[in-house]
Scaffold this motif. Structure first.
Motif, PDB file in Angstrom:
ATOM      1  N   THR A 120     -22.529  12.391  -1.574  1.00  0.00           N
ATOM      2  CA  THR A 120     -22.478  13.831  -1.714  1.00  0.00           C
ATOM      3  C   THR A 120     -23.597  14.591  -1.200  1.00  0.00           C
ATOM      4  OG1 THR A 120     -21.140  13.666  -3.806  1.00  0.00           O
ATOM      5  CG2 THR A 120     -22.007  15.722  -3.199  1.00  0.00           C
ATOM      6  N   THR A 121     -24.690  13.682  -1.616  1.00  0.00           N
ATOM      7  CA  THR A 121     -26.114  14.315  -1.217  1.00  0.00           C
ATOM      8  C   THR A 121     -26.737  13.195  -0.434  1.00  0.00           C
ATOM      9  OG1 THR A 121     -26.119  16.012  -2.786  1.00  0.00           O
ATOM     10  CG2 THR A 121     -28.213  15.515  -1.729  1.00  0.00           C
ATOM     11  N   ILE A 122     -27.346  13.194   0.784  1.00  0.00           N
ATOM     12  CA  ILE A 122     -27.938  12.282   1.498  1.00  0.00           C
ATOM     13  C   ILE A 122     -29.515  12.442   1.528  1.00  0.00           C
ATOM     14  CG2 ILE A 122     -25.648  11.644   2.761  1.00  0.00           C
ATOM     15  CD1 ILE A 122     -26.929  12.944   5.081  1.00  0.00           C
ATOM     16  N   ASP A 123     -30.175  11.683   2.118  1.00  0.00           N
ATOM     17  CA  ASP A 123     -31.642  11.746   2.006  1.00  0.00           C
ATOM     18  C   ASP A 123     -31.823  12.638   3.197  1.00  0.00           C
ATOM     19  OD1 ASP A 123     -32.432  10.558  -0.181  1.00  0.00           O
ATOM     20  OD2 ASP A 123     -31.904   8.556   0.509  1.00  0.00           O
ATOM     21  N   ILE A 124     -31.488  12.143   4.398  1.00  0.00           N
ATOM     22  CA  ILE A 124     -31.854  12.861   5.760  1.00  0.00           C
ATOM     23  C   ILE A 124     -30.635  13.133   6.505  1.00  0.00           C
ATOM     24  CG2 ILE A 124     -33.212  12.361   7.816  1.00  0.00           C
ATOM     25  CD1 ILE A 124     -34.931  10.468   6.315  1.00  0.00           C
ATOM     26  N   HIS A 125     -30.775  14.114   7.187  1.00  0.00           N
ATOM     27  CA  HIS A 125     -29.653  14.506   8.097  1.00  0.00           C
ATOM     28  C   HIS A 125     -30.419  15.026   9.371  1.00  0.00           C
ATOM     29  CE1 HIS A 125     -26.162  16.142  10.375  1.00  0.00           C
ATOM     30  NE2 HIS A 125     -25.473  16.252   9.190  1.00  0.00           N
ATOM     31  N   GLY A 126     -29.971  14.523  10.553  1.00  0.00           N
ATOM     32  CA  GLY A 126     -30.608  14.791  11.850  1.00  0.00           C
ATOM     33  C   GLY A 126     -29.737  15.062  12.729  1.00  0.00           C
ATOM     34  N   GLY A 127     -30.373  15.519  14.004  1.00  0.00           N
ATOM     35  CA  GLY A 127     -29.575  15.967  15.089  1.00  0.00           C
ATOM     36  C   GLY A 127     -30.389  16.773  16.054  1.00  0.00           C
ATOM     37  N   GLY A 128     -29.818  17.206  17.257  1.00  0.00           N
ATOM     38  CA  GLY A 128     -30.605  17.917  18.182  1.00  0.00           C
ATOM     39  C   GLY A 128     -30.705  19.511  17.689  1.00  0.00           C
ATOM     40  N   GLN A 129     -31.846  20.306  18.071  1.00  0.00           N
ATOM     41  CA  GLN A 129     -31.815  21.594  17.481  1.00  0.00           C
ATOM     42  C   GLN A 129     -30.851  22.201  17.883  1.00  0.00           C
ATOM     43  OE1 GLN A 129     -35.713  22.816  19.074  1.00  0.00           O
ATOM     44  NE2 GLN A 129     -34.584  24.195  20.397  1.00  0.00           N
ATOM     45  N   ASP A 130     -30.232  22.232  18.907  1.00  0.00           N
ATOM     46  CA  ASP A 130     -29.072  22.963  19.200  1.00  0.00           C
ATOM     47  C   ASP A 130     -27.704  22.887  18.269  1.00  0.00           C
ATOM     48  OD1 ASP A 130     -29.064  20.376  20.320  1.00  0.00           O
ATOM     49  OD2 ASP A 130     -27.553  20.807  21.741  1.00  0.00           O
ATOM     50  N   LEU A 131     -27.807  21.684  17.191  1.00  0.00           N
ATOM     51  CA  LEU A 131     -26.738  21.766  16.458  1.00  0.00           C
ATOM     52  C   LEU A 131     -27.065  22.555  15.131  1.00  0.00           C
ATOM     53  CD1 LEU A 131     -25.770  17.842  16.577  1.00  0.00           C
ATOM     54  CD2 LEU A 131     -24.774  19.760  17.881  1.00  0.00           C
ATOM     55  N   ARG A 132     -28.132  22.985  15.113  1.00  0.00           N
ATOM     56  CA  ARG A 132     -28.505  23.848  13.687  1.00  0.00           C
ATOM     57  C   ARG A 132     -27.493  24.909  13.490  1.00  0.00           C
ATOM     58  NH1 ARG A 132     -34.396  25.817  14.093  1.00  0.00           N
ATOM     59  NH2 ARG A 132     -33.701  26.554  15.874  1.00  0.00           N
ATOM     60  N   PHE A 133     -27.146  25.639  14.362  1.00  0.00           N
ATOM     61  CA  PHE A 133     -26.119  26.477  14.158  1.00  0.00           C
ATOM     62  C   PHE A 133     -25.356  26.492  15.623  1.00  0.00           C
ATOM     63  CE2 PHE A 133     -24.128  30.611  15.424  1.00  0.00           C
ATOM     64  CZ  PHE A 133     -23.491  31.003  14.174  1.00  0.00           C
ATOM     65  N   PRO A 134     -23.972  26.466  15.188  1.00  0.00           N
ATOM     66  CA  PRO A 134     -23.189  26.846  14.094  1.00  0.00           C
ATOM     67  C   PRO A 134     -22.918  25.313  13.468  1.00  0.00           C
ATOM     68  CG  PRO A 134     -21.665  26.835  15.676  1.00  0.00           C
ATOM     69  CD  PRO A 134     -22.796  26.716  16.543  1.00  0.00           C
ATOM     70  N   HIS A 135     -23.090  24.383  14.048  1.00  0.00           N
ATOM     71  CA  HIS A 135     -22.793  22.988  13.674  1.00  0.00           C
ATOM     72  C   HIS A 135     -23.192  22.565  12.252  1.00  0.00           C
ATOM     73  CE1 HIS A 135     -20.630  18.982  13.536  1.00  0.00           C
ATOM     74  NE2 HIS A 135     -21.903  18.458  13.553  1.00  0.00           N
ATOM     75  N   HIS A 136     -24.459  22.661  12.133  1.00  0.00           N
ATOM     76  CA  HIS A 136     -25.042  22.121  10.764  1.00  0.00           C
ATOM     77  C   HIS A 136     -24.810  23.091   9.550  1.00  0.00           C
ATOM     78  CE1 HIS A 136     -27.541  18.840  12.927  1.00  0.00           C
ATOM     79  NE2 HIS A 136     -26.405  18.399  12.719  1.00  0.00           N
ATOM     80  N   GLU A 137     -24.806  24.370   9.978  1.00  0.00           N
ATOM     81  CA  GLU A 137     -24.494  25.537   8.960  1.00  0.00           C
ATOM     82  C   GLU A 137     -22.986  25.314   8.450  1.00  0.00           C
ATOM     83  OE1 GLU A 137     -26.325  27.546   7.655  1.00  0.00           O
ATOM     84  OE2 GLU A 137     -27.988  28.161   9.155  1.00  0.00           O
ATOM     85  N   ASN A 138     -22.304  24.993   9.449  1.00  0.00           N
ATOM     86  CA  ASN A 138     -20.717  24.614   9.180  1.00  0.00           C
ATOM     87  C   ASN A 138     -20.554  23.639   8.166  1.00  0.00           C
ATOM     88  OD1 ASN A 138     -20.447  27.108  10.494  1.00  0.00           O
ATOM     89  ND2 ASN A 138     -19.049  26.137  12.043  1.00  0.00           N
ATOM     90  N   GLU A 139     -21.238  22.375   8.598  1.00  0.00           N
ATOM     91  CA  GLU A 139     -21.202  21.223   7.702  1.00  0.00           C
ATOM     92  C   GLU A 139     -21.721  21.562   6.556  1.00  0.00           C
ATOM     93  OE1 GLU A 139     -23.308  17.657   8.825  1.00  0.00           O
ATOM     94  OE2 GLU A 139     -22.612  17.910  11.170  1.00  0.00           O
ATOM     95  N   ILE A 140     -23.249  22.312   6.252  1.00  0.00           N
ATOM     96  CA  ILE A 140     -23.632  22.460   4.853  1.00  0.00           C
ATOM     97  C   ILE A 140     -22.505  23.275   4.093  1.00  0.00           C
ATOM     98  CG2 ILE A 140     -25.285  23.854   3.739  1.00  0.00           C
ATOM     99  CD1 ILE A 140     -27.207  23.205   6.091  1.00  0.00           C
TER     100      ILE A 140
END
Ligand SMILES: [Zn+2]
Length: 457
Positions: free
Chosen positions: A221-241
């Motif tokens: 459910t909660t992982i220690d580290i999530h990574g990716g390129g900075q272009d993924l912050r929005f919208p991809h990572h916002e939507n994952e969160i």
């Protein structure tokens, strides 16, 4: 142990401590496999490979679980299939294989887990059902959408307000959306598109859904580290969160968020849409993969890095210096532990420029030593290189190089054998002619007690 990482969510560098040191979990968004990745895409692969190595160093290889997904259902893949006439499964298999091969050439270790989207459709449907049941999503016209207004923390990671996000995302205004910012969890598939039966009809997942579903299945459910390129912050990572937190009673998706900066070509970001891309496939014809790895790690991962011929050539020259020293004692045992200077540099939010400076210092120290002490210093340099993913090539192979121009190693070896025979027969005119012929092609022969060796000039 004092590993510190810059957390994009907290906007500061913080000491890292995993929830369970016996099972440190990391997830990185991997490739969409429909054509060749470019070297800009490889920056994340290399940066997070380095973090994987540092985590393994601190917690033990068996205690780190690193998952990097493969997106094998996506509109871009469907488009590629329509354009080429090749089956979707054939396209995704081919480019996933190429991605694995090319990243391996850059010293990227295989992740512990490599989940594929099409292997997790049931988990994705279950996640959508939870979001619907909890009131965070709604179904309309064969689609299911996430209602962004229901999640208070939406936008916290990328730190842009919703109005800005709407402008930036150029979201398509669709009649079935209650709010233009709402994003697709599930969408209908036409008859000639891949699709799966679901409670909302035959369809396929929106892109963001797979990561949330696979993270839960593979890591928790909660992982220690999530990574990716900075272009993924929005919208991809916002939507994952949004998806994961709302499905898990508000539990955070990740304890630390890491994002690497862009690779640039001149003033622009390297990107397929701008058409200014360089492919690892082409670079690897000319350079050893380790040179590309060295180039990608030459700047700090959060800084932009400009990709130039000069950067690659300079990386090769620096590695040559190390390999020249390593060639002196190819059998020097690797030190049991990497030197503290290198570990400290990497523990400081993966400070690779400092770590590379540390490698040069280790080389300088070794060069001032003699005999056994020198062999030990070389062993120490090897251990430092192993942590960074360098010096994996045997020095004699390194100096033969991976080049497309000029004669192949087999051709050179054949000419050297001919030259040796000529020398034995005391036909020095012929042996000199062969030497000059090779020199003209950039091959330098060095005669030694064990016969002739060669290298490219
Ligand atoms: Zn993702």
């Amino acid at each position: 142990m004092a590993l510190a990482l810059y957390d994009t969510m907290a906007r500061e560098k913080r000491g890292f401590s995993p929830a369970d040191p016996k099972r440190v979990t990391m997830y990185v968004c991997g490739p969409t496999v429909y054509n060749h990745a470019h070297i800009g895409n490889f920056r994340a692969a290399v940066v997070f490979d380095l973090l994987f190595r540092v985590l393994r160093h601190h917690y033990g290889a068996e205690h780190v679980v690193y998952a990097r997904n493969i997106t094998d259902v996506d509109d871009k893949i469907i488009k590629a299939s329509k354009e080429t006439g090749e089956a979707i499964g054939a396209i995704t298999k081919k480019y996933a294989g190429i991605y694995r091969e090319e990243t391996a050439a850059l010293g990227v270790l295989p992740p512990t887990l490599e989940p594929v989207a099409t292997g997790h459709i049931a988990e994705m449907i279950a996640l959508v059902e939870t979001l619907l049941a909890e009131g965070f999503a709604y179904a309309a016209e064969g689609h299911v959408l996430f209602a962004v207004g229901k999640f208070e923390d939406y936008g916290r990671l990328s730190n842009v307000d919703r109005e800005e996000m709407l402008a930036g995302a150029r979201v398509e205004v669709a009649p079935y959306k209650e709010n233009p910012a709402d994003f697709v969890l599930w969408k209908p598939s036409k008859a000639d598109e891949p699709g799966w039966e679901s409670p909302w009809g035959r369809g396929r997942p929106g892109w963001h859904l797979e990561c949330s579903a696979m993270i839960e299945k593979a890591l928790g459910t909660t992982i220690d580290i999530h990574g990716g390129g900075q272009d993924l912050r929005f919208p991809h990572h916002e939507n994952e969160i949004a998806q994961s937190s709302c499905a898990h009673k508000g539990a955070p998706l990740a304890r630390v968020w890491l994002h690497n900066g862009f690779l640039r070509m001149g003033a622009d970001k390297m990107s397929k849409s701008l058409g200014n891309i360089v492919l690892p496939r082409d670079l690897l014809k000319k350079w050893p993969g380790e040179v590309l790895r060295f180039a990608l790690l030459s700047a700090h991962y959060r800084q932009p890095l400009e990709w130039t011929d000069e950067l690659v050539e300079n990386s090769k020259r620096q590695l040559d210096k190390f390999y020249r020293l390593l060639a002196e004692a190819t059998d020097a045992p690797v030190a049991a532990k990497p030197p503290q200077s290198i570990v400290l540099a990497l523990d400081d939010d993966l400070n690779t420029p400092e770590a590379i400076a540390g490698l040069h210092e280790l080389r300088d120290i070794a060069m001032q030593m003699q005999g056994e002490a020198r062999v030990r210093a070389i062993g120490s340099l090897k251990a430092a290189g192993a942590l960074l993913g360098f010096f994996s090539v045997r020095p004699e192979e390194w100096f033969k190089g991976a080049v497309t121009d000029g004669p192949s190693p087999a051709e050179i070896d054949a000419l050297l054998a001919e030259r040796a025979a000529a020398r034995k027969a005391k036909d020095f005119a012929k042996s000199d002619r062969i030497r000059d012929e090779l020199a003209a092609k950039g091959i330098i022969i060095e005669d030694g007690p064990k016969g002739a060796a060669w290298r490219r000039s």
